[in-house]
Design a protein around this motif. Structure first.
Motif, PDB file in Angstrom:
ATOM      1  N   SER A   1     -19.440 -82.999  45.715  1.00  0.00           N
ATOM      2  CA  SER A   1     -19.389 -82.673  44.300  1.00  0.00           C
ATOM      3  C   SER A   1     -20.585 -81.835  43.892  1.00  0.00           C
ATOM      4  O   SER A   1     -21.701 -82.011  44.376  1.00  0.00           O
ATOM      5  CB  SER A   1     -19.362 -83.962  43.477  1.00  0.00           C
ATOM      6  OG  SER A   1     -20.515 -84.738  43.720  1.00  0.00           O
ATOM      7  N   GLY A   2     -20.332 -80.878  42.989  1.00  0.00           N
ATOM      8  CA  GLY A   2     -21.401 -80.072  42.422  1.00  0.00           C
ATOM      9  C   GLY A   2     -21.995 -79.046  43.364  1.00  0.00           C
ATOM     10  O   GLY A   2     -23.060 -78.502  43.084  1.00  0.00           O
TER      11      GLY A   2
ATOM     12  N   SER B   1     -14.933 -76.000  39.110  1.00  0.00           N
ATOM     13  CA  SER B   1     -15.932 -74.938  39.193  1.00  0.00           C
ATOM     14  C   SER B   1     -15.408 -73.679  38.527  1.00  0.00           C
ATOM     15  O   SER B   1     -14.193 -73.458  38.447  1.00  0.00           O
ATOM     16  CB  SER B   1     -16.294 -74.636  40.651  1.00  0.00           C
ATOM     17  OG  SER B   1     -15.165 -74.139  41.351  1.00  0.00           O
TER      18      SER B   1
ATOM     19  N   ARG C   1     -23.161 -84.697  35.510  1.00  0.00           N
ATOM     20  CA  ARG C   1     -22.064 -84.211  36.340  1.00  0.00           C
ATOM     21  C   ARG C   1     -21.914 -82.681  36.386  1.00  0.00           C
ATOM     22  O   ARG C   1     -21.027 -82.181  37.068  1.00  0.00           O
ATOM     23  CB  ARG C   1     -20.739 -84.800  35.822  1.00  0.00           C
ATOM     24  CG  ARG C   1     -20.687 -86.312  35.898  1.00  0.00           C
ATOM     25  CD  ARG C   1     -19.353 -86.835  35.377  1.00  0.00           C
ATOM     26  NE  ARG C   1     -19.253 -88.289  35.468  1.00  0.00           N
ATOM     27  CZ  ARG C   1     -18.850 -88.946  36.553  1.00  0.00           C
ATOM     28  NH1 ARG C   1     -18.518 -88.269  37.637  1.00  0.00           N
ATOM     29  NH2 ARG C   1     -18.797 -90.261  36.558  1.00  0.00           N
ATOM     30  N   THR C   2     -22.755 -81.930  35.674  1.00  0.00           N
ATOM     31  CA  THR C   2     -22.563 -80.484  35.600  1.00  0.00           C
ATOM     32  C   THR C   2     -23.805 -79.752  36.090  1.00  0.00           C
ATOM     33  O   THR C   2     -24.928 -80.139  35.771  1.00  0.00           O
ATOM     34  CB  THR C   2     -22.262 -80.051  34.146  1.00  0.00           C
ATOM     35  OG1 THR C   2     -21.123 -80.767  33.679  1.00  0.00           O
ATOM     36  CG2 THR C   2     -21.960 -78.558  34.081  1.00  0.00           C
TER      37      THR C   2
ATOM     38  N   SER D   1     -13.417 -82.434  41.047  1.00  0.00           N
ATOM     39  CA  SER D   1     -14.551 -81.551  40.813  1.00  0.00           C
ATOM     40  C   SER D   1     -14.022 -80.179  40.418  1.00  0.00           C
ATOM     41  O   SER D   1     -13.072 -79.676  41.038  1.00  0.00           O
ATOM     42  CB  SER D   1     -15.423 -81.440  42.066  1.00  0.00           C
ATOM     43  OG  SER D   1     -16.529 -80.614  41.833  1.00  0.00           O
TER      44      SER D   1
ATOM     45  N   THR E   1     -20.420 -75.824  37.912  1.00  0.00           N
ATOM     46  CA  THR E   1     -19.650 -76.827  38.645  1.00  0.00           C
ATOM     47  C   THR E   1     -19.736 -78.143  37.885  1.00  0.00           C
ATOM     48  O   THR E   1     -20.800 -78.492  37.357  1.00  0.00           O
ATOM     49  CB  THR E   1     -20.188 -77.004  40.071  1.00  0.00           C
ATOM     50  OG1 THR E   1     -21.579 -77.355  40.013  1.00  0.00           O
ATOM     51  CG2 THR E   1     -20.031 -75.730  40.883  1.00  0.00           C
ATOM     52  N   HIS E   2     -18.615 -78.840  37.823  1.00  0.00           N
ATOM     53  CA  HIS E   2     -18.554 -80.079  37.042  1.00  0.00           C
ATOM     54  C   HIS E   2     -17.799 -81.146  37.831  1.00  0.00           C
ATOM     55  O   HIS E   2     -16.689 -80.918  38.312  1.00  0.00           O
ATOM     56  CB  HIS E   2     -17.850 -79.823  35.711  1.00  0.00           C
ATOM     57  CG  HIS E   2     -17.690 -81.063  34.879  1.00  0.00           C
ATOM     58  ND1 HIS E   2     -18.752 -81.686  34.269  1.00  0.00           N
ATOM     59  CD2 HIS E   2     -16.587 -81.799  34.569  1.00  0.00           C
ATOM     60  CE1 HIS E   2     -18.311 -82.749  33.618  1.00  0.00           C
ATOM     61  NE2 HIS E   2     -17.006 -82.829  33.781  1.00  0.00           N
ATOM     62  N   GLU E   3     -18.455 -82.288  37.990  1.00  0.00           N
ATOM     63  CA  GLU E   3     -17.817 -83.427  38.649  1.00  0.00           C
ATOM     64  C   GLU E   3     -17.069 -84.228  37.582  1.00  0.00           C
ATOM     65  O   GLU E   3     -17.661 -85.025  36.852  1.00  0.00           O
ATOM     66  CB  GLU E   3     -18.873 -84.299  39.337  1.00  0.00           C
ATOM     67  CG  GLU E   3     -18.272 -85.417  40.170  1.00  0.00           C
ATOM     68  CD  GLU E   3     -19.333 -86.270  40.823  1.00  0.00           C
ATOM     69  OE1 GLU E   3     -18.960 -87.224  41.529  1.00  0.00           O
ATOM     70  OE2 GLU E   3     -20.532 -85.996  40.614  1.00  0.00           O
ATOM     71  N   TRP E   4     -15.764 -83.984  37.460  1.00  0.00           N
ATOM     72  CA  TRP E   4     -14.961 -84.605  36.420  1.00  0.00           C
ATOM     73  C   TRP E   4     -14.891 -86.115  36.613  1.00  0.00           C
ATOM     74  O   TRP E   4     -14.948 -86.888  35.658  1.00  0.00           O
ATOM     75  CB  TRP E   4     -13.570 -83.983  36.433  1.00  0.00           C
ATOM     76  CG  TRP E   4     -12.684 -84.456  35.316  1.00  0.00           C
ATOM     77  CD1 TRP E   4     -11.804 -85.480  35.338  1.00  0.00           C
ATOM     78  CD2 TRP E   4     -12.626 -83.907  34.007  1.00  0.00           C
ATOM     79  NE1 TRP E   4     -11.183 -85.618  34.136  1.00  0.00           N
ATOM     80  CE2 TRP E   4     -11.669 -84.653  33.283  1.00  0.00           C
ATOM     81  CE3 TRP E   4     -13.265 -82.851  33.364  1.00  0.00           C
ATOM     82  CZ2 TRP E   4     -11.347 -84.381  31.954  1.00  0.00           C
ATOM     83  CZ3 TRP E   4     -12.948 -82.571  32.042  1.00  0.00           C
ATOM     84  CH2 TRP E   4     -12.008 -83.344  31.360  1.00  0.00           C
TER      85      TRP E   4
END
Length: 686
Positions: free
Chosen positions: A120-121, A338, A283-284, A336, A328-331
């Motif tokens: 992630s990210g 981007s 997360r972003t 994830s 990038t964002h880990e939902w």
């Protein structure tokens, strides 16, 4: 026009940065070792090999091989390598990754992470695996001085030197480097040129003697500091390259004069860049990049044989301005997202002149200025839909406007969507399968728009303003297996279904004279099979030894535009292979190794009136390095001592190959002398 494009990029970057600074921030250390997609290797993993720098450490990572950034690719999206420094790609795509890692002392490395797709990210930049070098955060000052020489058995010798300085404190870092490196190009050597009639009868035999030298220099600086909860990195570099080649081709008859060819090339390049990375919330991640590069090239080639002469001169100015932002964002733990936006302005202005006995020869594409305004927007998502399954999907849309002025004025615009889907299956803790389908679009090489000449081979190439990029649908599959002993093997297969393949075509000048030029030749296909092995040999009684091997088989098929027959794509090598063996001897404070490369390499080039086939013997390098105390290292290295053979066979036709017979066959053989080097390195601090 260039100033307008640069101004637009600057305004966009400022607006994006201001929007990011307005968001709530929670700072995090780069990388996380708690995710299954990330494997961390601390200092204890490398303790037995006593590495000198981060480069030595990265080479020890199981199943990983360094992929350099592609400096000649315009923009960032398709140019980035597979190594991160403190969680970010190097600010300059023209920075040699190996040299960058060698400037990081091993004592400054906290750990190295192997990041696999699905973390992630992390922007994987199209690579299945990344290496992330995490440096220590405590205050430290380091410096190193390296000096030595490079020499050849034929009598050439030249000094080399490198100076490095680095300081880190309170989240700030300053790195300075100065380097000078001479090189003996493998175009050097003695040989012969034999010319035969089609029936094999020898009609001419001449000896050749070539000396090709190159001096490279670089001054670079990097500054990193915290800014508004993120990390700002500023870089600058000036690089120079001076190449000189002198060739003497002996006359066939003792009473005739020799042909003497002198070539000179001077390149100066300046680059500045900035990269900003910021964690937004939990997360972003925001990453913004801006860079400006300018280059100036002067080249001249002169040929003299008795009263005859030929002169070719080229002056080329190039530039590239880039602005890019990535989010990038880990939902969630399984999703994830981007997105990225990139804009670039590129230009190349070239003036070339060819004269024969003082009379100018017109070449299509001899006086041109090329400008490109390129934008790319991308979005993607990764989904871990089961414990061992990961799916990825993304879409890039590229819009490029290219204008050419000069003797071949033309304006064109290209818009290409580039979708990609990928699937990854972790079969178990040691086996991983990857499958992907993507739309790939090649990038036009501005040099293909410009005329060129090689006087020693008598080859003149015209520029082609109507060249279009090649496109392909690419299906790729890979299997990676990791052994309990930190050994790893990877097997990759790729199939490309190509349209508008780029190869060689015939073009006609305004005066009716015909030239060879790059051009599009229709549809084609390419299959590639690659095998990589990385294995320690301790279990076989070879303590401290490590074996690496990389092999690639390639087969391509296109329709020859001259004859209509099927053949391979010009200049594509059917086989590429290398093998290396290294061993650490801690008791002797020594490290040695031997490597073989260019194994079974050969390639074919197809012009409308000629077929050229080139091959070369395998090359080898052996080195030994010894630590003296805590601060000194001495390294001796030898490459191809005793010589390496190169061969070229040219079938020359009396006109287009489709309708003309073979006029003569020319064979060129050359033995390159090889070289050896000795260097001493003194480090302080750490």
């Amino acid at each position: 026009m260039m100033q307008n494009a640069v101004g637009t990029l600057r305004i966009s970057l400022v607006a994006l940065a201001c929007a990011a600074l307005a968001m709530p921030v929670r700072a995090q250390a780069p990388g996380s070792v708690g995710e299954p997609a990330i494997s961390a290797y601390g200092k204890e993993f490398f303790a037995g090999v006593a590495p000198a720098n981060a480069y030595d450490m990265v080479l020890r990572l199981p199943g990983f091989a360094i992929i350099e950034a592609v400096a000649d690719v315009r923009g960032y999206s398709a140019a980035q390598g597979n190594v991160l420094i403190d969680g970010a790609h190097p600010a300059s795509k023209r920075e040699d990754t190996g040299q960058l890692l060698k400037r990081i002392p091993a004592a400054s490395v906290e750990r190295i992470e192997l990041i696999r797709s699905g973390a992630s990210g992390i922007d994987m930049a199209g690579h299945p695996v990344l290496a992330n070098v995490i440096r220590r955060r405590d205050a430290v000052t380091e410096a190193a001085l390296e000096a030595g020489f490079v020499a050849s058995p034929d009598g050439w010798i030249a000094p080399s030197a490198q100076l490095e300085y680095g300081r880190r404190w309170e989240g700030r870092a300053l790195d300075l480097a100065l380097a000078f490196a001479p090189a003996l190009d493998d175009d050097s050597g003695r040989g012969r040129i034999c010319t035969f009639l089609p029936d094999g009868a020898l009609i001419d035999k001449r000896r050749t003697d070539t000396r090709a030298l190159k001096d490279e220099g670089e001054i670079s600086a990097s500054w990193r500091q915290p800014v508004a909860g993120g990390r700002l990195t500023l870089t600058g570099a000036v690089r120079s390259e001076r190449a000189r080649t002198d060739t003497r081709i002996g006359a066939a008859d003792s009473g005739d004069p020799d042909e003497i060819i002198d070539e000179g090339e001077d390149l100066l390049e300046a680059e500045v860049g900035a990269r900003y990375v910021r964690q937004i919330g939990k997360r972003t991640t925001l990453e913004a990049v801006a860079s400006q590069r300018l280059g100036w090239l002067d080249a001249e080639e002169r040929s003299r044989e008795g009263g005859d002469s030929e002169n070719f001169a080229q002056r080329t100015d190039t530039g590239e301005s880039i602005g890019r932002i990535d989010l990038t964002h880990e939902w969630s733990e399984t999703w994830s997202l981007s997105a990225s936006l990139e804009g670039a302005f590129n230009f190349l202005e070239s003036d070339t002149r060819l004269e024969e006995d003082g009379m100018p020869v017109f070449l299509p594409g001899s006086d041109v200025r090329i400008e490109e305004r390129r934008f790319e927007a991308a979005a993607g998502a990764s989904w871990r839909f089961a414990e061992r399954w990961m799916a990825e999907a993304g879409l890039r849309v590229e819009d490029s406007a290219i204008s050419q002025t000069g003797d071949s004025p033309l304006k064109r615009r290209f818009t290409y969507p580039k979708p990609r889907v990928a699937l990854r299956w972790e079969a178990d803790a040691r086996n991983q399968l990857r499958l992907s389908l993507s739309r790939e679009v090649g990038q036009l090489d501005f040099e293909d728009f410009v005329a060129s000449a090689s006087l020693d081979s008598g080859v003149v190439t015209a520029g082609n303003a109507e060249l279009a990029p090649d496109k392909s649908w690419r299906l790729a599959a890979a299997w990676e297996h990791r052994f309990p002993t930190d050994a790893a093997i990877t097997l990759r297969w790729t199939h490309d279904a190509i349209s508008d393949a780029v190869d060689r075509v015939l073009v006609t000048a305004a005066d009716g004279e015909v030239f060879d030029a790059p051009g599009n030749i229709g549809d084609g296909q390419r299959d590639t099979l690659a095998f990589d092995l990385s294995a320690p040999l301790d279990r076989f009684g070879f303590n401290g030894a490590h074996l690496r091997s990389s092999m690639l088989w390639r087969r391509s098929r296109v329709t020859d535009p001259t004859t209509g027959q099927r053949r391979s794509i010009s200049k594509e090598k059917p086989v590429e292979a290398s093998v290396s063996l290294t061993q650490d001897l801690p008791a002797l404070r020594m490290h040695w190794g031997i490597g073989f490369d260019h194994i079974a390499e050969r390639e074919s080039k197809y012009r409308f009136d000629e077929i050229s086939r080139e091959s070369e013997d395998s090359g080898w390098t052996v080195f030994i390095e010894r630590r003296i105390g805590q601060r000194w290292r001495v390294r001796a290295e030898a490459t191809d001592i005793g010589g390496r053979d190169f061969r070229e066979i040219r079938q020359k036709y009396d006109g287009p190959r489709s309708s003309s017979p073979i006029e003569e066959v020319e064979r060129r053989d050359r033995n390159s002398p090889g070289y050896f080097s000795l260097s001493f390195r003194r480090s302080t601090g750490g």
